[in-house]
Design a protein around this motif. Structure first.
Motif, PDB file in Angstrom:
ATOM      1  N   UNK A   1       0.830  -1.209   0.000  1.00 15.78           N
ATOM      2  CA  UNK A   1       0.000   0.000   0.000  1.00 15.78           C
ATOM      3  C   UNK A   1       0.863   1.258   0.000  1.00 15.78           C
ATOM      4  N   UNK A   2       1.992   1.195   0.712  1.00 16.07           N
ATOM      5  CA  UNK A   2       2.920   2.338   0.655  1.00 16.07           C
ATOM      6  C   UNK A   2       3.387   2.574  -0.776  1.00 16.07           C
ATOM      7  N   UNK A   3       3.656   1.477  -1.510  1.00 18.80           N
ATOM      8  CA  UNK A   3       4.086   1.609  -2.908  1.00 18.80           C
ATOM      9  C   UNK A   3       2.970   2.187  -3.767  1.00 18.80           C
ATOM     10  N   UNK A   4       1.726   1.807  -3.475  1.00 18.01           N
ATOM     11  CA  UNK A   4       0.579   2.375  -4.204  1.00 18.01           C
ATOM     12  C   UNK A   4       0.501   3.880  -3.972  1.00 18.01           C
ATOM     13  N   UNK A   5       0.673   4.299  -2.708  1.00 12.36           N
ATOM     14  CA  UNK A   5       0.619   5.734  -2.401  1.00 12.36           C
ATOM     15  C   UNK A   5       1.728   6.501  -3.112  1.00 12.36           C
ATOM     16  N   UNK A   6       2.924   5.900  -3.174  1.00 14.12           N
ATOM     17  CA  UNK A   6       4.044   6.546  -3.872  1.00 14.12           C
ATOM     18  C   UNK A   6       3.722   6.694  -5.355  1.00 14.12           C
ATOM     19  N   UNK A   7       3.175   5.632  -5.958  1.00 18.25           N
ATOM     20  CA  UNK A   7       2.830   5.681  -7.383  1.00 18.25           C
ATOM     21  C   UNK A   7       1.757   6.729  -7.650  1.00 18.25           C
ATOM     22  N   UNK A   8       0.781   6.819  -6.769  1.00 23.74           N
ATOM     23  CA  UNK A   8      -0.277   7.814  -6.947  1.00 23.74           C
ATOM     24  C   UNK A   8       0.262   9.231  -6.768  1.00 23.74           C
ATOM     25  N   UNK A   9       1.171   9.391  -5.801  1.00 19.12           N
ATOM     26  CA  UNK A   9       1.737  10.722  -5.549  1.00 19.12           C
ATOM     27  C   UNK A   9       2.483  11.226  -6.771  1.00 19.12           C
ATOM     28  N   UNK A  10       3.137  10.328  -7.504  1.00 23.76           N
ATOM     29  CA  UNK A  10       3.842  10.725  -8.723  1.00 23.76           C
ATOM     30  C   UNK A  10       2.879  11.243  -9.786  1.00 23.76           C
ATOM     31  N   UNK A  11       1.616  10.856  -9.655  1.00 21.30           N
ATOM     32  CA  UNK A  11       0.591  11.317 -10.586  1.00 21.30           C
ATOM     33  C   UNK A  11      -0.194  12.499 -10.018  1.00 21.30           C
ATOM     34  N   UNK A  12       0.258  12.990  -8.866  1.00 18.78           N
ATOM     35  CA  UNK A  12      -0.414  14.112  -8.227  1.00 18.78           C
ATOM     36  C   UNK A  12      -1.713  13.742  -7.562  1.00 18.78           C
ATOM     37  N   UNK A  13      -1.841  12.467  -7.147  1.00 18.85           N
ATOM     38  CA  UNK A  13      -3.084  11.986  -6.560  1.00 18.85           C
ATOM     39  C   UNK A  13      -2.864  11.468  -5.139  1.00 18.85           C
ATOM     40  N   UNK A  14      -3.887  11.575  -4.314  1.00 14.02           N
ATOM     41  CA  UNK A  14      -3.928  10.900  -3.028  1.00 14.02           C
ATOM     42  C   UNK A  14      -4.832   9.686  -3.198  1.00 14.02           C
ATOM     43  N   UNK A  15      -4.791   8.730  -2.282  1.00 10.59           N
ATOM     44  CA  UNK A  15      -5.699   7.582  -2.389  1.00 10.59           C
ATOM     45  C   UNK A  15      -7.165   8.001  -2.474  1.00 10.59           C
ATOM     46  N   UNK A  16      -7.547   8.990  -1.673  1.00 10.84           N
ATOM     47  CA  UNK A  16      -8.940   9.443  -1.703  1.00 10.84           C
ATOM     48  C   UNK A  16      -9.303  10.037  -3.065  1.00 10.84           C
ATOM     49  N   UNK A  17      -8.360  10.756  -3.692  1.00 10.41           N
ATOM     50  CA  UNK A  17      -8.604  11.330  -5.024  1.00 10.41           C
ATOM     51  C   UNK A  17      -8.692  10.252  -6.090  1.00 10.41           C
ATOM     52  N   UNK A  18      -7.865   9.226  -5.971  1.00 10.75           N
ATOM     53  CA  UNK A  18      -7.741   8.230  -7.027  1.00 10.75           C
ATOM     54  C   UNK A  18      -8.979   7.356  -7.154  1.00 10.75           C
ATOM     55  N   UNK A  19      -9.564   6.984  -6.040  1.00 12.43           N
ATOM     56  CA  UNK A  19     -10.702   6.076  -6.078  1.00 12.43           C
ATOM     57  C   UNK A  19     -10.253   4.630  -6.148  1.00 12.43           C
ATOM     58  N   UNK A  20     -11.194   3.728  -5.875  1.00 11.48           N
ATOM     59  CA  UNK A  20     -10.869   2.306  -5.778  1.00 11.48           C
ATOM     60  C   UNK A  20     -10.337   1.703  -7.076  1.00 11.48           C
ATOM     61  N   UNK A  21     -10.947   1.946  -8.244  1.00 11.74           N
ATOM     62  CA  UNK A  21     -10.431   1.318  -9.470  1.00 11.74           C
ATOM     63  C   UNK A  21      -8.957   1.667  -9.737  1.00 11.74           C
ATOM     64  N   UNK A  22      -8.590   2.948  -9.584  1.00 18.13           N
ATOM     65  CA  UNK A  22      -7.209   3.344  -9.825  1.00 18.13           C
ATOM     66  C   UNK A  22      -6.281   2.709  -8.780  1.00 18.13           C
ATOM     67  N   UNK A  23      -6.705   2.712  -7.515  1.00 22.75           N
ATOM     68  CA  UNK A  23      -5.875   2.092  -6.479  1.00 22.75           C
ATOM     69  C   UNK A  23      -5.695   0.607  -6.741  1.00 22.75           C
ATOM     70  N   UNK A  24      -6.754  -0.083  -7.176  1.00 24.93           N
ATOM     71  CA  UNK A  24      -6.641  -1.504  -7.471  1.00 24.93           C
ATOM     72  C   UNK A  24      -5.681  -1.745  -8.630  1.00 24.93           C
ATOM     73  N   UNK A  25      -5.717  -0.875  -9.628  1.00 21.64           N
ATOM     74  CA  UNK A  25      -4.791  -1.017 -10.752  1.00 21.64           C
ATOM     75  C   UNK A  25      -3.347  -0.865 -10.299  1.00 21.64           C
ATOM     76  N   UNK A  26      -3.103   0.114  -9.442  1.00 18.80           N
ATOM     77  CA  UNK A  26      -1.747   0.317  -8.928  1.00 18.80           C
ATOM     78  C   UNK A  26      -1.329  -0.845  -8.031  1.00 18.80           C
ATOM     79  N   UNK A  27      -2.279  -1.367  -7.269  1.00 19.51           N
ATOM     80  CA  UNK A  27      -2.003  -2.515  -6.395  1.00 19.51           C
ATOM     81  C   UNK A  27      -1.546  -3.714  -7.224  1.00 19.51           C
ATOM     82  N   UNK A  28      -2.258  -3.991  -8.275  1.00 21.30           N
ATOM     83  CA  UNK A  28      -1.887  -5.103  -9.140  1.00 21.30           C
ATOM     84  C   UNK A  28      -0.523  -4.862  -9.792  1.00 21.30           C
TER      85      UNK A  28
END
Length: 259
Positions: A224-251
């Motif tokens: 999950x820390x890696x997911x947050x790092x990946x989202x941050x590089x896109x200028x997103x927080x987990x709350x901004x990204x939503x479940x589908x985007x977080x699941x994609x990053x998780x995979x």
């Protein structure tokens, strides 16, 4: 010059006595009781386990073992103040127990078996029954494992992992049947049954469930820390990204770990 074990222990006992002294002691230490110190004792045991799991990290293990020893000294000092026993009695009791439980090492003849020895000790303490003396303060998974091991030794057990998996499927079905009603006490009861069967499955597979869950927790945090790092590089927080985007990053993180 390095202190001997005896001198170092004597100094630690003297420090504890000074901390608890009615005059000139530490106000916080004087206020403590068995009940208030017990959570720290449990915590220090976990810290020792964590130091071992991390390598082991020997400097950390040295430090954590000292913290755990201090907990034993603390409880022994409070008991001594009440006039019931002291640290010497604690050490003597465990020494006697280890000698008693290892007659093949310290005496003559073969050991009658660990469970038989412990059953005799429980009998001496006026505790009867297969499950007598299983500590209530253990973490739930560890206590479930001890309970299941105890009854397995007397033959109350599934024959193999596949039969436990069948029971697991049965418990899942029972939980699913309770979900529509949503009664909290029924859901808690069924979830508890499910977890107990999972512990038994772990035992059958020779897996420590407490350690397995520790590993799963660490893996989840890492991913999950890696997911947050990946989202941050896109200028997103987990709350901004939503479940589908977080699941994609998780995979994506899982695929990278397996690559």
């Amino acid at each position: 010059m390095t202190e001997t074990a005896e001198a170092a222990l004597r100094r630690l006992l003297d420090i504890m006595a000074r901390l608890r002294a009615p005059v000139g002691g530490c106000p916080w230490d004087r206020e403590q009781s068995f009940e208030t110190i017990a959570p720290y004792t449990v915590e220090e045991g976990y810290e020792v386990a964590a130091a071992i799991a991390e390598g082991p990290d020997m400097p950390a293990l040295l430090d954590e073992l000292g913290d755990l020893l201090f907990q034993v000294v603390y409880h022994a000092r409070m008991a001594e103040e009440l006039g019931v026993f002291d640290f010497a009695a604690v050490a003597a009791a465990i020494a006697a127990k280890m000698v008693r439980r290892h007659p093949h090492v310290f005496g003559e003849g073969d050991t009658p078996g660990w469970e038989a020895l412990k059953a005799g000790e429980r009998s001496a303490r006026a505790e009867s029954g297969t499950l007598a003396g299983v500590p209530t303060a253990l973490p739930a998974l560890t206590r479930a494992l001890k309970i299941s091991k105890r009854v397995a030794r007397v033959g109350f057990d599934w024959p193999d992992p596949d039969s436990v998996l069948e029971k697991l499927a049965e418990e899942v079905a029972e939980l699913q049947a309770e979900i529509p009603g949503g009664a909290p006490e029924r859901l808690a009861d069924e979830v508890g049954d499910l977890l107990f069967v999972v512990v038994n499955l772990a035992r059958k597979l020779d897996v420590d469930p407490e350690q397995a869950l520790h590993g799963a927790n660490a893996k989840f945090i890492r991913r999950f820390n890696a997911v947050e790092v990946a989202l941050a590089k896109q200028g997103l927080t987990p709350a901004d990204a939503g479940l589908p985007r977080m699941e994609a990053e998780w995979q994506a993180v899982k695929r990278e770990e397996k690559a």
